[in-house]
Design a protein around this motif. Structure first.
Motif, PDB file in Angstrom:
ATOM      1  N   ALA A 206       0.918  -1.220   0.114  1.00 12.93           N
ATOM      2  CA  ALA A 206      -0.024  -0.038   0.138  1.00 12.93           C
ATOM      3  C   ALA A 206       0.839   1.168   0.062  1.00 12.93           C
ATOM      4  N   ASP A 207       0.430   2.117  -0.685  1.00  4.87           N
ATOM      5  CA  ASP A 207       1.345   3.542  -1.091  1.00  4.87           C
ATOM      6  C   ASP A 207       0.555   4.697  -0.221  1.00  4.87           C
ATOM      7  N   GLY A 208       1.265   5.111   0.572  1.00  2.00           N
ATOM      8  CA  GLY A 208       0.527   6.311   1.483  1.00  2.00           C
ATOM      9  C   GLY A 208       0.917   7.703   0.878  1.00  2.00           C
ATOM     10  N   ASP A 209       1.668   7.812   0.090  1.00  2.00           N
ATOM     11  CA  ASP A 209       2.333   9.129  -0.360  1.00  2.00           C
ATOM     12  C   ASP A 209       1.899   9.316  -1.883  1.00  2.00           C
ATOM     13  N   GLY A 210       1.628   8.465  -2.658  1.00  2.00           N
ATOM     14  CA  GLY A 210       1.429   8.461  -4.043  1.00  2.00           C
ATOM     15  C   GLY A 210       2.442   8.479  -4.906  1.00  2.00           C
ATOM     16  N   ASP A 211       3.483   8.131  -4.423  1.00  2.00           N
ATOM     17  CA  ASP A 211       4.923   7.973  -5.236  1.00  2.00           C
ATOM     18  C   ASP A 211       5.045   6.751  -6.234  1.00  2.00           C
ATOM     19  N   GLY A 212       3.896   6.155  -5.925  1.00  2.00           N
ATOM     20  CA  GLY A 212       3.885   4.736  -6.870  1.00  2.00           C
ATOM     21  C   GLY A 212       4.651   3.546  -6.147  1.00  2.00           C
ATOM     22  N   VAL A 213       5.036   3.628  -4.840  1.00  2.00           N
ATOM     23  CA  VAL A 213       5.852   2.834  -4.281  1.00  2.00           C
ATOM     24  C   VAL A 213       5.383   2.593  -2.741  1.00  2.00           C
ATOM     25  N   GLY A 214       4.996   1.394  -2.438  1.00  2.00           N
ATOM     26  CA  GLY A 214       4.486   1.108  -1.043  1.00  2.00           C
ATOM     27  C   GLY A 214       5.205   1.617  -0.005  1.00  2.00           C
TER      28      GLY A 214
ATOM     29  N   ASP B 121     -12.329   0.654  -8.489  1.00  2.00           N
ATOM     30  CA  ASP B 121     -12.444   2.171  -9.080  1.00  2.00           C
ATOM     31  C   ASP B 121     -11.682   3.010  -8.709  1.00  2.00           C
ATOM     32  N   ALA B 122     -10.558   2.834  -7.979  1.00  2.00           N
ATOM     33  CA  ALA B 122      -9.740   3.845  -7.280  1.00  2.00           C
ATOM     34  C   ALA B 122      -8.737   3.987  -8.285  1.00  2.00           C
ATOM     35  N   PRO B 123      -7.873   5.225  -8.131  1.00  2.00           N
ATOM     36  CA  PRO B 123      -6.609   5.112  -9.102  1.00  2.00           C
ATOM     37  C   PRO B 123      -5.744   4.244  -8.629  1.00  2.00           C
ATOM     38  N   SER B 124      -4.796   3.560  -9.272  1.00  2.00           N
ATOM     39  CA  SER B 124      -3.918   2.510  -9.214  1.00  2.00           C
ATOM     40  C   SER B 124      -4.842   1.245  -8.348  1.00  2.00           C
ATOM     41  N   VAL B 125      -5.891   1.199  -8.672  1.00  2.00           N
ATOM     42  CA  VAL B 125      -6.567   0.133  -8.214  1.00  2.00           C
ATOM     43  C   VAL B 125      -6.443   0.192  -6.462  1.00  2.00           C
ATOM     44  N   GLY B 126      -6.599   1.384  -5.923  1.00  2.00           N
ATOM     45  CA  GLY B 126      -6.366   1.566  -4.450  1.00  2.00           C
ATOM     46  C   GLY B 126      -5.059   1.486  -3.923  1.00  2.00           C
ATOM     47  N   PHE B 127      -4.160   1.026  -4.811  1.00  2.00           N
ATOM     48  CA  PHE B 127      -2.783   1.046  -4.186  1.00  2.00           C
ATOM     49  C   PHE B 127      -2.323   1.970  -3.517  1.00  2.00           C
TER      50      PHE B 127
END
Length: 544
Positions: free
Chosen positions: A21-29, A430-436
């Motif tokens: 799970a990615d908390g800050d939106g940089d694409g890395v969990g 339905d979320a961006p990056s499938v909720g990641f």
């Protein structure tokens, strides 16, 4: 069972931080992302989580190249973020095990940088395995060992005056130099690492390459058999795997953990055969658990399954340890895909568009659900890999340009490696990056249709894989199956296994045809069961 023996029956969930799970939106969990999603794991019903590496690292091998063992890589957050994660997990009743990588460090580690800057035979070089080369001018490696990731296991350095110099050993990537565990300074350093994290409150350590720390004296040449696995060791004396010297190290570590109470554990990643030899890792004064890779590699067939269960219970039981069971992890093809391949490729090979075999996805998932239902009914401790509770398959069609596993590059693309099982998880369809994460970024591309596996659309759906896992885990705890015993029952056919564990009868039909459903009340089934017949590739649990 005493409370401090929790590990004997625990179901432990592996979190691969980059992809959870990615908390800050940089694409890395990252650690805040994991913390945010911990309630979902508590709701799933697991007892503990195991975190793959989150330490300071150049990330040449997704964090298994550690530059600082006592800090968090900024990619994942901060030490304060880790403390929050730990406190949150404990508040939810989840224990936390963290990865430890003692066989090698990153080449960016301060110790290795000091070794490069120092002369041969210096104390700095003695922390690693440096040797003079062979040949007239030392131009050849010290021996013929090959890297697990392909190519030579030795790299030559240039000395301070610019001339070619000694060679250093790296059983994995060139950026992962092996420590010399005959050096007392190395041993004391890792005692300090253990105490650092134990003092913060971690519940234990999963030890990476636990069979690799000791090397045979003299580092003799060795050519593995053509059909051997890259990580395995057996009774043939492989000079860099499963050497007796590792046991002294783990007895020492066992003592360090005991300073913090009886409930902290060591779990070893030891690719060792036969299983009777593997059991030496979990003698009473060494590790508490070790992964059962023989079980992971057993095909979905009745006879070999029964044999590995019997052998595992006997071998681990002979030293007073629980057996462990596992079907997937971050290094192998996900079992929802692997069980649909005939045969699966060798461990570490991976799958890609050019692979010779391609899975039957329907059969693979059906077998995966049945195999999980069989596994979770066995006594001992089970490991789950993130996303298997969603039925995630291996991602095969990753473009070459997106791949990041060093084994892919070191073999010129001949080995696809492990990226396919590491694609970030789908949480909301339905979320961006499938909720990641909060944005569209994802460090490995998520394939089309990934949202079909999302947790939010499986939750509450009775026949979903998520609800199957939740139901099995609840029943496992209710009936105390982890602390039970296997009593084999007569089977209706050669491809059917039946056993009793306490009040629960388990029937696994590994064949294609149907088999008779015994008398009793069905409390769980991996697939639809109609009338008095169990379909093929289906496991059921019954009570009287």
């Amino acid at each position: 069972m005493r409370r401090d023996d929790w590990w004997r029956t625990a179901v432990i969930y592996q979190v691969y931080p980059r992809s959870f799970a990615d908390g800050d939106g940089d694409g890395v969990g990252d650690l805040p992302g994991i913390t945010h999603r911990l309630p979902a794991l508590a709701e799933l019903g697991v007892d503990a989580i195991w975190l793959s590496p989150f330490f300071t690292s150049p990330q040449a091998d997704a964090g298994y190249d550690v530059a600082d063992y006592c800090d968090v890589d900024p990619l994942f957050g901060t030490l304060a973020d880790f403390d929050t994660l730990l406190e949150t997990a404990h508040g939810l009743g989840l224990r936390v095990i963290i990865d430890l990588v003692p066989n090698h460090s990153s080449s960016a580690h301060a110790w290795f940088q000091a070794a490069l800057a120092s002369a041969p035979s210096s104390p700095e070089r003695a922390r690693y395995i440096f040797r003079d080369g062979t040949g007239k001018l030392g131009e050849l490696p010290p021996n013929n060992w090959e890297s697990v990731f392909g190519g030579h296991a030795w790299t030559r350095v240039h000395e301070a005056d610019g001339t070619p110099g000694q060679w250093y050993l790296h059983l994995f990537d060139t950026s992962q130099p092996d420590f010399d565990w005959t050096n007392p300074e190395v041993r004391e350093y890792f005692r300090g690492v253990l105490r650092f994290w134990l003092s913060r409150g971690v519940d234990g350590f999963r030890v990476d390459v636990a069979h690799g720390l000791a090397k045979a004296e003299g580092l003799p040449d060795y050519t593995p058999p053509a059909d051997s696995g890259s990580m395995g060791g057996d009774e043939a004396d492989v000079p860099y795997w499963a050497q007796d010297g590792v046991h002294e190290i783990y007895r020492d570590w066992h003592g360090v953990l005991a300073e913090y109470g009886p409930d902290r554990i060591l779990a070893g990643e030891a690719w060792v055969e036969p299983i009777e030899k593997l059991a030496r890792w979990v003698r009473p004064d060494e590790m508490h658990q070790t992964f059962n890779f023989r079980y992971l590699e057993t095909p979905w067939q009745a006879e070999p399954l029964r044999a590995v269960v019997d052998d595992s219970l006997a071998a681990f039981g002979s030293v007073g340890a629980p057996s462990t069971w596992v079907l997937s992890n971050h290094d192998v093809i996900r079992h929802a895909t692997r069980l649909g391949l005939t045969p699966p490729p060798p461990q570490g090979q991976g799958l890609g568009p050019r692979s010779e075999s391609h899975p039957d996805e329907v059969v693979g998932l059906r077998r995966a659900r049945a195999a999980t239902a069989f596994m979770l009914a066995l006594p001992g401790s089970s490991y789950l890999y993130q996303g298997e509770e969603l039925g995630l398959p291996e991602v095969i069609d990753l473009p070459d340009a997106a791949r990041q596993d060093p084994s892919f590059f070191r073999t010129g693309g001949e080995t696809y490696g492990r990226d396919g099982c590491r694609v970030p998880l789908p949480w909301e369809a339905d979320a961006p990056s499938v909720g990641f994460g909060p944005g569209e970024a994802s460090w490995l591309p998520q394939p089309d249709g990934w949202g079909d596996y999302a947790r939010d659309i499986q939750q509450g759906v009775p026949d979903s894989t998520l609800e199957l896992y939740r139901g099995l885990l609840a029943l496992r705890r209710e009936h105390g199956l982890g602390a039970g015993e296997v009593e084999w029952l007569p089977s209706a056919a050669a491809d059917v296994l039946a056993f009793r564990n306490g009040a629960v009868t388990v029937v696994a039909n590994t064949g294609a045809g149907t088999t008779e459903l015994p008398a009793g009340t069905v409390i769980a089934a991996s697939g639809p069961v109609a009338g008095d017949r169990i379909p093929g590739d289906t496991t059921v649990w019954l009570t009287d």
